[in-house]
Write a protein that holds these residues in place. Sequence first.
Motif, PDB file in Angstrom:
ATOM      1  N   LEU A   1       0.824  -1.211   0.000  1.00  0.00           N
ATOM      2  CA  LEU A   1       0.000   0.000   0.000  1.00  0.00           C
ATOM      3  C   LEU A   1       0.858   1.261   0.000  1.00  0.00           C
ATOM      4  N   ILE A   2       1.881   1.271   0.819  1.00  0.00           N
ATOM      5  CA  ILE A   2       2.767   2.437   0.888  1.00  0.00           C
ATOM      6  C   ILE A   2       3.440   2.663  -0.463  1.00  0.00           C
ATOM      7  N   LYS A   3       3.874   1.581  -1.091  1.00  0.00           N
ATOM      8  CA  LYS A   3       4.512   1.713  -2.400  1.00  0.00           C
ATOM      9  C   LYS A   3       3.538   2.276  -3.425  1.00  0.00           C
ATOM     10  N   SER A   4       2.332   1.706  -3.499  1.00  0.00           N
ATOM     11  CA  SER A   4       1.400   2.129  -4.544  1.00  0.00           C
ATOM     12  C   SER A   4       0.753   3.479  -4.252  1.00  0.00           C
ATOM     13  N   GLU A   5       0.514   3.792  -2.983  1.00  0.00           N
ATOM     14  CA  GLU A   5      -0.174   5.037  -2.652  1.00  0.00           C
ATOM     15  C   GLU A   5       0.763   6.215  -2.416  1.00  0.00           C
ATOM     16  N   THR A   6       2.035   5.953  -2.152  1.00  0.00           N
ATOM     17  CA  THR A   6       2.971   7.041  -1.867  1.00  0.00           C
ATOM     18  C   THR A   6       4.154   7.023  -2.829  1.00  0.00           C
ATOM     19  N   PHE A   7       4.979   5.991  -2.766  1.00  0.00           N
ATOM     20  CA  PHE A   7       6.215   5.975  -3.538  1.00  0.00           C
ATOM     21  C   PHE A   7       5.991   6.090  -5.043  1.00  0.00           C
ATOM     22  N   ASP A   8       4.978   5.419  -5.548  1.00  0.00           N
ATOM     23  CA  ASP A   8       4.762   5.396  -6.997  1.00  0.00           C
ATOM     24  C   ASP A   8       4.307   6.741  -7.564  1.00  0.00           C
ATOM     25  N   HIS A   9       3.954   7.694  -6.713  1.00  0.00           N
ATOM     26  CA  HIS A   9       3.491   9.005  -7.173  1.00  0.00           C
ATOM     27  C   HIS A   9       4.595  10.060  -7.170  1.00  0.00           C
ATOM     28  N   TYR A  10       5.803   9.665  -6.736  1.00  0.00           N
ATOM     29  CA  TYR A  10       6.906  10.617  -6.632  1.00  0.00           C
ATOM     30  C   TYR A  10       8.157  10.055  -7.286  1.00  0.00           C
TER      31      TYR A  10
ATOM     32  N   ASP B   1      17.232   7.211  -1.776  1.00  0.00           N
ATOM     33  CA  ASP B   1      16.174   6.221  -1.584  1.00  0.00           C
ATOM     34  C   ASP B   1      16.627   4.837  -2.020  1.00  0.00           C
ATOM     35  N   ALA B   2      16.139   3.843  -1.304  1.00  0.00           N
ATOM     36  CA  ALA B   2      16.400   2.457  -1.704  1.00  0.00           C
ATOM     37  C   ALA B   2      15.614   2.160  -2.977  1.00  0.00           C
ATOM     38  N   ASP B   3      16.137   1.269  -3.794  1.00  0.00           N
ATOM     39  CA  ASP B   3      15.435   0.894  -5.018  1.00  0.00           C
ATOM     40  C   ASP B   3      14.294  -0.052  -4.663  1.00  0.00           C
ATOM     41  N   ILE B   4      13.083   0.387  -4.947  1.00  0.00           N
ATOM     42  CA  ILE B   4      11.915  -0.422  -4.619  1.00  0.00           C
ATOM     43  C   ILE B   4      11.180  -0.882  -5.865  1.00  0.00           C
ATOM     44  N   SER B   5      11.759  -0.640  -7.018  1.00  0.00           N
ATOM     45  CA  SER B   5      11.058  -0.960  -8.260  1.00  0.00           C
ATOM     46  C   SER B   5      10.734  -2.451  -8.377  1.00  0.00           C
TER      47      SER B   5
ATOM     48  N   SER C   1      -2.212   8.211  12.089  1.00  0.00           N
ATOM     49  CA  SER C   1      -1.496   9.455  12.347  1.00  0.00           C
ATOM     50  C   SER C   1      -0.041   9.358  11.889  1.00  0.00           C
ATOM     51  N   GLU C   2       0.614   8.238  12.213  1.00  0.00           N
ATOM     52  CA  GLU C   2       2.002   8.046  11.797  1.00  0.00           C
ATOM     53  C   GLU C   2       2.118   7.944  10.278  1.00  0.00           C
ATOM     54  N   LYS C   3       1.161   7.265   9.639  1.00  0.00           N
ATOM     55  CA  LYS C   3       1.165   7.148   8.181  1.00  0.00           C
ATOM     56  C   LYS C   3       1.011   8.519   7.536  1.00  0.00           C
ATOM     57  N   ASP C   4       0.089   9.320   8.053  1.00  0.00           N
ATOM     58  CA  ASP C   4      -0.105  10.662   7.520  1.00  0.00           C
ATOM     59  C   ASP C   4       1.146  11.520   7.680  1.00  0.00           C
ATOM     60  N   THR C   5       1.798  11.415   8.827  1.00  0.00           N
ATOM     61  CA  THR C   5       3.032  12.167   9.068  1.00  0.00           C
ATOM     62  C   THR C   5       4.102  11.761   8.064  1.00  0.00           C
ATOM     63  N   TYR C   6       4.250  10.458   7.842  1.00  0.00           N
ATOM     64  CA  TYR C   6       5.254   9.992   6.885  1.00  0.00           C
ATOM     65  C   TYR C   6       4.918  10.432   5.463  1.00  0.00           C
ATOM     66  N   GLU C   7       3.647  10.335   5.079  1.00  0.00           N
ATOM     67  CA  GLU C   7       3.255  10.736   3.729  1.00  0.00           C
ATOM     68  C   GLU C   7       3.502  12.230   3.500  1.00  0.00           C
TER      69      GLU C   7
ATOM     70  N   PRO D   1       6.868  15.363  -7.291  1.00  0.00           N
ATOM     71  CA  PRO D   1       5.805  14.531  -7.871  1.00  0.00           C
ATOM     72  C   PRO D   1       6.156  14.118  -9.298  1.00  0.00           C
ATOM     73  N   LYS D   2       5.714  12.929  -9.665  1.00  0.00           N
ATOM     74  CA  LYS D   2       5.902  12.483 -11.043  1.00  0.00           C
ATOM     75  C   LYS D   2       4.990  13.294 -11.946  1.00  0.00           C
ATOM     76  N   GLU D   3       5.435  13.490 -13.168  1.00  0.00           N
ATOM     77  CA  GLU D   3       4.603  14.185 -14.142  1.00  0.00           C
ATOM     78  C   GLU D   3       3.416  13.302 -14.474  1.00  0.00           C
ATOM     79  N   PRO D   4       2.238  13.890 -14.519  1.00  0.00           N
ATOM     80  CA  PRO D   4       1.081  13.074 -14.897  1.00  0.00           C
ATOM     81  C   PRO D   4       1.175  12.638 -16.357  1.00  0.00           C
ATOM     82  N   HIS D   5       0.581  11.524 -16.644  1.00  0.00           N
ATOM     83  CA  HIS D   5       0.570  11.054 -18.036  1.00  0.00           C
ATOM     84  C   HIS D   5      -0.279  12.007 -18.853  1.00  0.00           C
TER      85      HIS D   5
END
Length: 128
Positions: free
Chosen positions: A33-42, A48-52, A104-110, A119-123
Amino acid sequence: MTIEKALAKCDEINPNTVDEVTKIKWLSQLDGLIKSETFDHYERNDADADISDFCGYDENNARSTALLVPFPYDDIYVNYLVAQVYLFMGENTKYNNYAAIYESEKDTYERYYARTHKPKEPHKFTWY
């Protein structure tokens, strides 16, 4: 934080009978969830560690495998696991308390991640 440390801290806070495989599955779902909802948008920073190639965790992963969220935000894992254990046990009040801490911790990290990453450029679509 590693898988092993998250499991140990969870069991220290809330001794339980939930098997390790289930808890590892929960950690895998959380990092997915963290990867798809946070990392993949930036865009990724050099530090950063490679998470691909992240494809989750299971009982075959080494317990020394590092989880995706770094210190000082890594308590997110412990509070998520404790909340899930309480939910599993039907302890709704305790679940709600730990789920609120986790959120709360998730929101702080995000928010931190959004401040420190571009942010990644939108398609863009081309109409013909």
